[in-house]
Design an enzyme around this catalytic site. Structure first.
Site, PDB file in Angstrom:
ATOM      1  CD  GLN A  99      -3.312  -0.554   1.564  1.00  0.00           C
ATOM      2  OE1 GLN A  99      -3.783   0.473   1.095  1.00  0.00           O
ATOM      3  NE2 GLN A  99      -3.939  -1.271   2.464  1.00  0.00           N
ATOM      4  CG  ASP A 207     -10.282 -35.042 -21.779  1.00  0.00           C
ATOM      5  OD1 ASP A 207     -11.260 -35.250 -21.038  1.00  0.00           O
ATOM      6  OD2 ASP A 207     -10.037 -33.933 -22.302  1.00  0.00           O
TER       7      ASP A 207
HETATM    8  C1  SPV Z   1     -10.046 -29.391 -20.255  1.00  0.00           C
HETATM    9  O1  SPV Z   1      -9.193 -28.754 -19.628  1.00  0.00           O
HETATM   10  O2  SPV Z   1     -10.301 -30.563 -20.032  1.00  0.00           O
HETATM   11  C2  SPV Z   1     -10.811 -28.739 -21.316  1.00  0.00           C
HETATM   12  C3  SPV Z   1     -10.193 -27.629 -22.066  1.00  0.00           C
HETATM   13  O3  SPV Z   1     -11.901 -29.177 -21.603  1.00  0.00           O
HETATM   14  S1  SPV Z   1      -9.445 -28.320 -23.456  1.00  0.00           S
HETATM   15  O4  SPV Z   1      -8.499 -29.315 -23.009  1.00  0.00           O
HETATM   16  O5  SPV Z   1      -8.800 -27.230 -24.174  1.00  0.00           O
HETATM   17  O6  SPV Z   1     -10.492 -28.928 -24.273  1.00  0.00           O
HETATM   18 MG    MG Z   2     -12.277 -31.077 -20.838  1.00  0.00          MG
END
Ligand code: SPV
Ligand code: MG
Length: 435
Positions: A99, A207
């Site tokens: 600050q 994924d």
């Molecule tokens: C994830 O992080 O799982 C996403 C973003 O869905 S991406 O990997 O860019 O699809």
């Molecule tokens: Mg994802």
């Protein structure tokens, strides 16, 4: 005419330290409290727990206080120029540290009309910051946490969010802080993204919605145990609508702030594959219906469902993306949209935002700028982004670092050479607080 003593206050909690400053001000003149607005506080620390109106009532009721005025920025400039107070009174804890720039401006302004800065010795142990530690427990409560994303969205021009995939990197996200290069004030992350890519990769799985909801929830709980920031879940496709509605309620109950669901059907693959992998987009009306079902299932008003549009990933183009955005917001009632792209320039996303924001200025846009990361958060926010997610960087960093150490130990037949790549043992022992 009575002299005026100005005291700026940012704290939620009226504690002895502030009373000492106000008592000193009352000896000097009529006390005017400059009560910082939520927006001003959000620029450098946590959003207050009490509303501006209730904080105002508390300070206005003090016998030593003549009146309360609103201070809209961290800087005192506007109020000091309007009031020309004879004194500004503050604790002496701002001489150094974040600050000090604010202080320097106060000194300079006061000098221009012969005003004076009076500093009161800091009252140890009762600062709002130490009380803040005790408030952590409160902030961890599901209701408080769930609502914090919407609150932040109202208060800040944009939110910076980063992946958190387990308790340990959740702690990194919770605590990482650097001084802002312009103001010197603390800059930290506003929230956490529980990524499907990272959650799957950490388990050694692809994924593809293989890691089920129960497991995703366990990850969320692990992060929640040790952190307080709002959580945005990557909900993949949301699954079957009949499941999605139940999952929305579960997420709400545990205190997640938002789920982002993407408009894909069939076997979901990671978006960054683009068209290299077969991916099908959902029928827009069916996807809107899924979102609408989720919105109807909600038990709270603060939980958010974000519609993720994959047209730029799937190669169906800007017009399709815009038409879908319209459908998801108008028909589905989505609270925000995420537009995803793997373009390296970021121009397609910018074109989307320009068109979308002119139609729906109030609907937040979420971006994941993994491939167009030459653009800064500020640049993306200027183009219309409200939430910017750094989606996988901590996981990628972890992999690189751990793999390097594993190779070093193999190469040398001992771990000495790896020491410099590792956190010292004494630091790891004290990394996690025991209380
Ligand atoms: C994830 O992080 O799982 C996403 C973003 O869905 S991406 O990997 O860019 O699809
Ligand atoms: Mg994802």
């Amino acid at each position: 005419m009575a002299k005026v003593a100005y005291v700026s206050v940012a704290s939620d909690i009226l504690h002895e330290g502030i009373l000492n400053v106000i008592a000193k001000a009352a000896e000097l003149g009529e006390v005017v409290i400059g009560l910082m607005s939520d927006e001003a506080i959000a620029t450098y620390k946590r959003v207050p727990l009490l509303s501006y109106a209730s904080r105002e009532r508390v300070y206005a009721s003090l016998a030593d206080v003549s009146r309360v005025v609103r201070q809209d920025t961290l800087s005192y400039r506007k109020n000091l120029l309007a009031l020309h107070p004879d004194y500004v009174v503050h604790g002496d804890d701002w001489v150094e540290g974040p600050q000090s720039m604010v202080r320097a401006e106060v000194v300079e302004l006061l000098a221009s009309w012969g005003g004076e800065l009076v500093e009161v010795p800091y009252t140890r142990g009762v600062s709002a910051t130490s009380l803040e530690a005790r408030l952590r427990e409160f902030r961890r409560s599901p209701d408080e946490r769930r609502g914090s994303l919407r609150r932040l969205l109202r208060l800040k021009p944009f939110l910076r969010v980063i992946e958190a995939s387990n308790g340990l990197n959740g702690l990194v996200v919770e605590n990482a802080s650097v001084p802002d290069p312009v103001t010197g004030l603390a800059r930290s992350f506003d929230g956490m993204w529980v990524s499907s890519l990272c959650d799957s990769t950490l388990k050694g799985k692809p994924d593809i919605e293989l890691v089920d909801f129960t497991s995703r929830l366990a990850t969320i709980q692990e992060i929640m145990e040790v952190t307080t920031k709002p959580i945005i879940l990557d909900g993949d496709t949301g699954g079957r609508t009949e499941w999605f509605v139940h999952n929305v309620r579960t997420l709400e109950r545990v205190g997640v702030s938002a789920v982002i669901v993407e408009d894909k059907v069939g076997l979901k693959q990671n978006s960054l594959f683009g068209t290299e992998r077969m991916q099908r987009q959902a029928d827009p009306h069916e996807f809107a219906a899924k979102i609408a079902a989720g919105k109807r299932a909600q038990r709270t008003t603060d939980f958010m469902i974000v519609a993720r549009i994959e047209s730029l990933i799937a190669g169906t183009g800007l017009d399709d993306a815009l038409a879908r955005a319209r459908t998801y917001v108008s028909e589905g009632g989505a609270d925000a949209v995420m537009i995803h792209s793997r373009d390296h320039a970021g121009d397609d996303v910018a074109a989307f935002m320009a068109a979308f924001k002119s139609e729906f200025p109030e609907v937040p846009v979420v971006l994941v700028p993994t491939t167009y990361n030459h653009l800064t958060e500020e640049e993306l926010a200027r183009r219309g982004a409200s939430i910017i997610i750094h989606a996988n960087h901590l996981l990628r960093a972890t992999y690189l670092a751990t793999e390097r150490v594993a190779r070093s130990i193999l190469e040398h037949g001992r771990s000495l050479e790896a020491d410099e790549l590792c956190l010292p043992i004494k630091d790891v022992l004290t990394l996690i607080p025991e209380d």
